[in-house]
Motif scaffolding. Structure first.
Motif, PDB file in Angstrom:
ATOM      1  N   LEU A 133       0.835  -1.201   0.000  1.00 17.54           N
ATOM      2  CA  LEU A 133       0.000   0.000   0.000  1.00 17.54           C
ATOM      3  C   LEU A 133       0.870   1.250   0.000  1.00 17.54           C
ATOM      4  O   LEU A 133       1.951   1.279   0.604  1.00 17.54           O
ATOM      5  N   TYR A 185       0.680   5.485   0.815  1.00 19.69           N
ATOM      6  CA  TYR A 185      -0.058   6.551   1.475  1.00 19.69           C
ATOM      7  C   TYR A 185       0.661   7.878   1.236  1.00 19.69           C
ATOM      8  O   TYR A 185       1.878   7.921   1.088  1.00 19.69           O
ATOM      9  N   GLN A 188       1.191  11.571   3.173  1.00 16.06           N
ATOM     10  CA  GLN A 188       1.031  12.229   4.465  1.00 16.06           C
ATOM     11  C   GLN A 188       1.458  13.679   4.319  1.00 16.06           C
ATOM     12  O   GLN A 188       2.639  13.984   4.222  1.00 16.06           O
ATOM     13  N   LYS A 226      -0.537  15.459   9.192  1.00 15.68           N
ATOM     14  CA  LYS A 226      -0.397  14.370  10.154  1.00 15.68           C
ATOM     15  C   LYS A 226      -1.033  13.082   9.648  1.00 15.68           C
ATOM     16  O   LYS A 226      -0.447  12.021   9.762  1.00 15.68           O
ATOM     17  N   ALA A 227      -2.266  13.161   9.136  1.00 15.67           N
ATOM     18  CA  ALA A 227      -3.009  11.939   8.811  1.00 15.67           C
ATOM     19  C   ALA A 227      -2.617  11.401   7.443  1.00 15.67           C
ATOM     20  O   ALA A 227      -2.846  12.047   6.428  1.00 15.67           O
ATOM     21  N   PRO A 228      -2.020  10.214   7.353  1.00 17.14           N
ATOM     22  CA  PRO A 228      -1.767   9.603   6.044  1.00 17.14           C
ATOM     23  C   PRO A 228      -3.083   9.298   5.337  1.00 17.14           C
ATOM     24  O   PRO A 228      -4.048   8.849   5.974  1.00 17.14           O
ATOM     25  N   LEU A 260       4.433   7.277   2.058  1.00 16.82           N
ATOM     26  CA  LEU A 260       4.694   6.094   2.869  1.00 16.82           C
ATOM     27  C   LEU A 260       4.284   4.838   2.120  1.00 16.82           C
ATOM     28  O   LEU A 260       3.251   4.793   1.458  1.00 16.82           O
ATOM     29  N   PRO A 271       1.032  -5.467   4.776  1.00 16.74           N
ATOM     30  CA  PRO A 271       0.449  -6.219   5.878  1.00 16.74           C
ATOM     31  C   PRO A 271       1.224  -7.514   6.061  1.00 16.74           C
ATOM     32  O   PRO A 271       1.360  -8.292   5.109  1.00 16.74           O
ATOM     33  N   THR A 315      -1.889  -9.108  11.750  1.00 21.15           N
ATOM     34  CA  THR A 315      -1.075  -8.076  12.394  1.00 21.15           C
ATOM     35  C   THR A 315      -1.114  -6.790  11.579  1.00 21.15           C
ATOM     36  O   THR A 315      -1.337  -6.818  10.374  1.00 21.15           O
ATOM     37  N   PRO A 316      -0.919  -5.664  12.253  1.00 26.67           N
ATOM     38  CA  PRO A 316      -1.059  -4.370  11.565  1.00 26.67           C
ATOM     39  C   PRO A 316       0.005  -4.119  10.511  1.00 26.67           C
ATOM     40  O   PRO A 316       1.027  -4.793  10.444  1.00 26.67           O
ATOM     41  N   LEU A 317      -0.253  -3.100   9.701  1.00 25.86           N
ATOM     42  CA  LEU A 317       0.646  -2.725   8.626  1.00 25.86           C
ATOM     43  C   LEU A 317       2.041  -2.399   9.154  1.00 25.86           C
ATOM     44  O   LEU A 317       2.198  -1.781  10.201  1.00 25.86           O
ATOM     45  N   VAL A 318       3.063  -2.816   8.367  1.00 28.01           N
ATOM     46  CA  VAL A 318       4.440  -2.416   8.627  1.00 28.01           C
ATOM     47  C   VAL A 318       4.778  -1.318   7.621  1.00 28.01           C
ATOM     48  O   VAL A 318       4.630  -1.512   6.409  1.00 28.01           O
ATOM     49  N   PHE A 319       5.221  -0.168   8.123  1.00 30.56           N
ATOM     50  CA  PHE A 319       5.502   0.987   7.278  1.00 30.56           C
ATOM     51  C   PHE A 319       6.991   1.181   7.073  1.00 30.56           C
ATOM     52  O   PHE A 319       7.805   0.879   7.960  1.00 30.56           O
ATOM     53  N   GLY A 320       7.355   1.736   5.899  1.00 31.18           N
ATOM     54  CA  GLY A 320       8.692   2.244   5.703  1.00 31.18           C
ATOM     55  C   GLY A 320       8.833   3.616   6.355  1.00 31.18           C
ATOM     56  O   GLY A 320       7.861   4.156   6.897  1.00 31.18           O
ATOM     57  N   LYS A 321      10.054   4.182   6.289  1.00 21.83           N
ATOM     58  CA  LYS A 321      10.291   5.486   6.918  1.00 21.83           C
ATOM     59  C   LYS A 321       9.748   6.628   6.077  1.00 21.83           C
ATOM     60  O   LYS A 321       9.678   7.754   6.546  1.00 21.83           O
TER      61      LYS A 321
END
Lengths: 111, 117
Positions: A34, A36, A38, A41-43, A88, A92, A97-103
């Protein structure tokens, strides 16, 4: 351990330029990737990619996935100052388990 | 409400004090997530609630952090004895049932910017 790596970490371009943002991933049981945007604040959701080689497009933004090489790119053509944001990438992991995000990649578009 | 609501939007606190951050998810969303975003960093998972199941607390960085979700709706993230390294934006997201993976339907709130001085 599931991992998402984005590059570059930051980028400054002029209005009208085309940019390519990169996201590579390692996940045990791949289902999707996925993107996103940003701005403050809100992606906000851009794309979800599940199949290799099929481009998703929305206006000047497009994205494609390569499941063999484990990466995705996000392209923005004819950039505008309103495209300035952090982009971003997330995957998943296994189970629920929740999403893992990059920096993220911080894009700055200057007039 | 129409979106995920977080309060306060900004919080400045002194080192050592406790803080409570609130998240009001979209009505009907069964999953609720807390993430933390430090300056220049990506989103770091903290805790996840799914319906009436026990929460996944695997991302909480220390025992100073806790969260609860009352009545399957509003959630409160509590940080006790705050430290300067706790300064970050705390983001909450919720997602509805019916997706093949709950993470797909994420809607984020606008976050709480916490500054510990």
């Amino acid at each position: 351990e599931d991992k998402v790596v984005q590059s570059p970490l930051s980028l400054v371009v002029h209005e009208g330029d085309t940019v390519t943002l990169n996201c590579s991933y390692e996940v045990t049981n791949f289902r999707s990737l996925l993107w996103y945007k940003q701005e403050k604040k809100a992606p906000t959701f851009l794309f979800m990619l599940t199949s290799s080689g099929i481009e998703k497009k929305s206006g000047r933004l497009s994205s494609i996935l390569d499941k063999k090489e484990l990466f995705s790119i996000l392209n923005i053509t004819a950039t505008q100052t309103g495209d300035s944001a952090v982009y971003l990438c997330a995957v998943p992991p296994s189970g629920n388990t929740p999403l893992v995000f990059g920096k993220g990649t911080r894009l700055s578009v200057i007039a | 409400g129409a979106g995920v609501s977080q309060s306060p939007s900004n919080k400045v606190t002194e080192k050592g004090k406790d803080v409570e951050l609130r998240c009001d998810p979209i009505s009907g969303h069964t999953a609720l997530y807390w993430y933390r975003q430090s300056l220049g960093q990506g989103l770091e998972f903290l805790i996840y609630f799914q319906g009436n199941s026990a929460p996944d607390k695997s991302g909480l960085p220390s025992d100073r952090f806790s969260a609860e979700r009352t009545g399957g709706s509003v959630s409160t993230l509590t940080i006790q004895r705050t430290q300067q390294e706790d300064s970050a934006v705390y983001l909450c997201a919720s997602s509805p049932p019916g997706y093949s993976h709950p993470a797909y339907g994420y809607t984020f709130g606008s976050g709480t910017r916490l500054t510990v001085v």
